[in-house]
Structures are given as structure tokens and as C-alpha cells.
Design a protein around this motif. Structure first.
Motif, PDB file in Angstrom:
ATOM      1  N   ILE A 218      -3.983   8.480 -25.402  1.00 48.17           N
ATOM      2  CA  ILE A 218      -3.745   8.775 -26.822  1.00 48.17           C
ATOM      3  C   ILE A 218      -2.551   7.968 -27.309  1.00 48.17           C
ATOM      4  N   GLN A 219      -2.660   7.481 -28.519  1.00 46.64           N
ATOM      5  CA  GLN A 219      -1.540   6.806 -29.175  1.00 46.64           C
ATOM      6  C   GLN A 219      -0.815   7.839 -30.036  1.00 46.64           C
ATOM      7  N   ARG A 220       0.407   8.198 -29.625  1.00 44.82           N
ATOM      8  CA  ARG A 220       1.184   9.203 -30.360  1.00 44.82           C
ATOM      9  C   ARG A 220       2.211   8.492 -31.230  1.00 44.82           C
ATOM     10  N   LYS A 229       2.842   4.987 -23.262  1.00 45.74           N
ATOM     11  CA  LYS A 229       1.749   4.549 -22.399  1.00 45.74           C
ATOM     12  C   LYS A 229       1.235   5.677 -21.495  1.00 45.74           C
ATOM     13  N   TYR A 232      -1.652  11.294 -23.013  1.00 49.19           N
ATOM     14  CA  TYR A 232      -3.099  11.427 -22.805  1.00 49.19           C
ATOM     15  C   TYR A 232      -3.555  12.833 -23.192  1.00 49.19           C
ATOM     16  N   ASP A 319      -1.749  11.294 -34.590  1.00 48.17           N
ATOM     17  CA  ASP A 319      -2.124  10.714 -33.305  1.00 48.17           C
ATOM     18  C   ASP A 319      -3.573  10.241 -33.352  1.00 48.17           C
ATOM     19  N   PHE A 320      -3.921   9.310 -32.479  1.00 49.65           N
ATOM     20  CA  PHE A 320      -5.280   8.787 -32.483  1.00 49.65           C
ATOM     21  C   PHE A 320      -5.634   8.220 -31.118  1.00 49.65           C
ATOM     22  N   ILE A 321      -6.941   8.071 -30.907  1.00 44.43           N
ATOM     23  CA  ILE A 321      -7.460   7.435 -29.699  1.00 44.43           C
ATOM     24  C   ILE A 321      -7.719   5.972 -30.025  1.00 44.43           C
ATOM     25  N   LYS A 322      -7.260   5.108 -29.168  1.00 41.10           N
ATOM     26  CA  LYS A 322      -7.353   3.674 -29.419  1.00 41.10           C
ATOM     27  C   LYS A 322      -8.815   3.258 -29.619  1.00 41.10           C
ATOM     28  N   ASP A 323      -9.032   2.445 -30.660  1.00 42.15           N
ATOM     29  CA  ASP A 323     -10.354   1.890 -31.000  1.00 42.15           C
ATOM     30  C   ASP A 323     -11.349   2.955 -31.464  1.00 42.15           C
ATOM     31  N   ARG A 325     -12.001   5.665 -34.684  1.00 36.80           N
ATOM     32  CA  ARG A 325     -11.547   6.057 -36.018  1.00 36.80           C
ATOM     33  C   ARG A 325     -11.294   7.565 -36.063  1.00 36.80           C
ATOM     34  N   THR A 330     -13.869  10.505 -34.017  1.00 40.60           N
ATOM     35  CA  THR A 330     -13.067  11.091 -32.936  1.00 40.60           C
ATOM     36  C   THR A 330     -13.716  12.360 -32.406  1.00 40.60           C
TER      37      THR A 330
END
Length: 406
Positions: A218-220, A229, A232, A319-323, A325, A330
Motif C-alpha cells: 500500500i502507498q500511504r 516501502k 501493506y 492511501d492507495f494500491i499501486k496501479d 484506481r 480497488t
């Protein structure tokens, strides 16, 4: 004493839970009035007794808490499953009211089925129908009292209703000890060894599943250092824990209660023969049992890890999951993993449960031991849940000590 408990709140919770367990054990053996104790066992079939014990009840010795938490479990799972994916969530008071209504209806049906099958001592005033009504009322009341005790334990003790169900299963399994000793002393000792080894394997798999998790990076947005990095979202390999087994036993019991009630109302005892289709002692019963475990594993995976709620939390926090939307993509992305692990854990659990049931389907004596793998998987899951609660409750004390020096 208050100062002591203030310093050690964990001990206070443990003592409170001990009191709840004591009240539960006393209530189990409070006899119902006008019931012939010598003929109070509802069924000789151990499958219904196992299903009752799983929910905190007891049909071997009819008492105040014989219904257990089964009605509460039915109402909770139905309420949670029907609420999945709803855009507009009902208020807590509305959900609680619906849950209480469903619980009362299920408890009344089960209580009436038990009350109608009991043998009563002649009463100088009350008629048989009045004795049945009184017994039904007491059984339903006992179920609500047990739910109240479980809620008290959740608020002030450890383990909530899970502790009550765990103690009930432990007490009920004392009856299996003489059977196991008898089989071990017979030429069938190798079969008993296989069942015990298979049970140990089932416990091992349950523990491994509890420890294992799939981590979605996860990108926080709130983290701006090297820890970004390591962020998750964990999804357990068995997201439903041991709940599918517990609820499968409980759901199998419902049609059996219904058949008991129907046979009394229609005066047709032949209807009771159909109850074998809802026990893991017949081929059809095993199939129904396994299907229930699979369906409940899938359902509880989404109940415990709701992709709708998680996707909304991501949008709120940023927050989002890389690649992937935000929003619906999601949600679908998370649902795919939850679906996979729900089905995967359900299949593995079904294999561990069904192998002993199928192998010893024709041996009546060994059939009393074949449910052990499922029972101990449930108990292991309960112990792990209570352990997690204990670990979580101790975190607060650790963090408090961190700031005491400031």
C-alpha cells in the motif's frame, strides 16, 4: 484491592471471566421444573448434541441454558450477511432490533421443539400444553440470559461469547474420553491412532493458517520515509478463522429442531428419520456439511475482510494500491484476493473435516470420534482468537509505560 486491580487490569478481566464461566456452568445444570430428569435427553444422536455444545448449549442434560447461543449466532450471521455490500448501513439500534427479533423467533422454534419432546412429571394444576409453554419460555429466557452474560464478558472480561462456547465444547468432550479408551483397547486401535494423528494435523494446519497472511503493498500518503516501502494490507490465508465449522454445526441443527417440532405437531414420529440427512453420519449429511463449510468460509471471508469498507477507508485516508484506481476498482481488486483465500481455506478445511467422516462412515463406534478433527480445529481457532484479544489488550499498557517518563 482496587489499587491492585488498577495496576493489573488484565487480572481484573480474568477474574471477571472466571465468574462468568462459573455462572454459565451453574446455569447449565439448573433443571427445568416438572421435567422428568431421568428421561430428559432429547436425542440419542450425538450429532445434535455436538451442534448444541458448539453454541454453548446441552441436550444431554436439559437445563436452563440448553439452547445455548445458537439463536444468537443465527441472528448475527444473517444480519451481517444481508448487510454486506449495502451502500446505506442501518443504524446500530435498527440492526440490534432486527437481530433480537430473529433471535427470538429462532429460539422459540428450537425451544418449542425441545419442550415438546420432553417427558413431564404429572402436575396437579398445569396441563401438558401449559408445561410445554412454560418450558419453552424458560429455554428462550435462558438463551437471552446466556447472550447477556457473553456481552458482559466481552465488555469487562476476556473472550466474549467465544469463551462460553469454548468451555461448553470442553465439558461436552468429556463424554468422548470413555469411547476413545474403549476403541484404543480394542482391535481397532490403529483406526483410533489415525483419527488422533489426523486431529493433530488439523490443529497444526489451523495454527499455520492463523499465522500466514498475504500482504498487499500500500502507498500511504502520511508516510514520507523508508517505512513507506513496508506498508501493506494483510489478508489472512484463512480469513474466516474457525467460524465456518462452528456455524456449519449450528446450521445443521436447525432443520433437526424443526423436524422434532413438526413430528410433535403432526403426531408423525416417522418424520424424525429425515434428520439423518442433517448429520455428518450419512453420505448425504457429509455432503451438506461440507457444502455449508465451503459457503460459510466464502461468506465469512467477506464478513471479516469487507472490500467495500476497506475501499472507503482508502478514499478517506488517501492511501492507495499501486496501479489500482481508488473506489470501485480497488474494491474489485481486494474482492478477488478475499474470494481466492476464502475458497482456498474452505477447500482445505473441508478436506480435513471430511476424510475421517468418509473413511469410517460404516463404523458406528468410530463415528463418535470422527468429528474430533473439526471440534479441535474450532477450539484451536477460539484459543487463537482469545490470545489475540489478550495481546491487543496488553498493548495499551505497554504504550502507557512508553510515555510515563515524559
Amino acid at each position: 484491592m482496587k489499587k491492585f486491580f488498577f495496576q493489573y487490569p488484565m487480572l481484573k478481566r480474568i477474574f471477571f471471566s472466571f465468574g462468568i464461566v462459573l455462572l454459565f456452568l451453574i446455569g447449565r445444570y439448573i433443571p427445568l421444573p416438572n421435567v422428568d430428569i431421568s428421561k430428559s435427553s432429547v436425542v440419542a444422536n450425538s450429532s445434535l448434541e455436538v451442534a448444541s455444545a458448539v453454541s454453548g448449549g446441552s441436550l444431554a442434560n436439559i437445563g436452563l441454558f440448553s439452547l445455548g447461543l445458537g439463536p444468537s449466532m443465527y441472528s448475527m450471521i444473517l444480519n451481517r450477511v444481508f448487510a454486506l455490500g449495502r451502500r446505506r448501513q442501518a443504524t446500530d439500534s435498527s440492526q440490534q432490533k432486527k437481530q433480537m427479533i430473529v433471535m427470538f423467533l429462532v429460539a422459540a422454534m428450537q425451544g418449542l421443539g425441545i419442550a415438546a419432546s420432553l417427558t413431564y412429571v404429572a402436575h396437579p394444576i398445569l396441563q401438558p400444553i401449559q408445561l410445554i409453554a412454560l418450558t419453552t419460555f424458560l429455554l428462550v429466557t435462558g438463551s437471552f440470559i446466556l447472550m447477556w452474560l457473553g456481552n458482559l464478558n466481552a465488555a469487562y472480561g476476556m473472550g466474549g461469547t467465544t469463551l462460553i462456547m469454548f468451555i461448553s465444547i470442553v465439558v461436552s468432550q468429556f463424554r468422548a474420553v470413555p469411547i476413545l479408551v474403549e476403541v484404543v483397547a480394542s482391535p481397532k486401535i490403529m483406526y483410533a491412532v489415525f483419527i488422533m494423528v489426523w486431529t493433530l494435523l488439523s490443529i497444526y494446519v489451523t495454527v499455520i493458517f492463523d499465522k500466514s497472511e498475504y500482504r498487499i503493498p500500500i502507498q500511504r500518503v502520511s508516510i514520507h520515509n523508508d517505512f513507506v516501502k513496508k506498508a501493506y494490507l494483510p489478508i489472512r490465508v484463512n480469513p474466516s478463522n474457525g467460524m465456518p465449522i462452528m456455524y456449519a454445526f449450528t446450521f445443521l441443527a436447525l432443520p433437526q429442531y424443526f423436524l422434532i417440532l413438526l413430528s410433535y405437531l403432526l403426531k408423525r414420529n416417522a418424520l424424525l428419520q429425515y434428520s439423518v440427512y442433517f448429520t455428518p453420519r450419512t453420505g448425504i449429511g457429509i455432503v451438506i456439511y461440507v457444502v455449508l463449510v465451503l459457503l460459510l468460509s466464502y461468506s465469512f471471508a467477506f464478513v471479516n475482510v469487507d472490500p467495500v469498507v476497506l475501499s472507503k477507508e482508502f478514499r478517506v485516508s488517501g492511501d492507495f494500491i499501486k496501479d489500482v484506481r481508488p473506489g470501485k476498482p480497488t474494491q474489485l481488486y481486494l474482492a478477488r484476493y478475499i474470494r481466492f483465500f476464502g475458497v482456498f481455506s474452505g477447500v482445505i478445511t473441508s478436506i480435513l473435516l471430511s476424510i475421517p467422516l468418509i473413511l469410517f462412515l460404516s463404523d458406528e463406534k468410530l463415528q463418535d470420534l470422527t468429528p474430533l478433527s473439526g471440534i479441535f480445529m474450532m477450539m484451536t481457532g477460539m484459543v487463537l482468537m482469545i490470545r489475540d484479544e489478550v495481546v491487543t489488550s496488553r498493548l495499551r499498557r505497554k504504550y502507557t509505560e512508553l510515555f510515563e517518563g515524559n
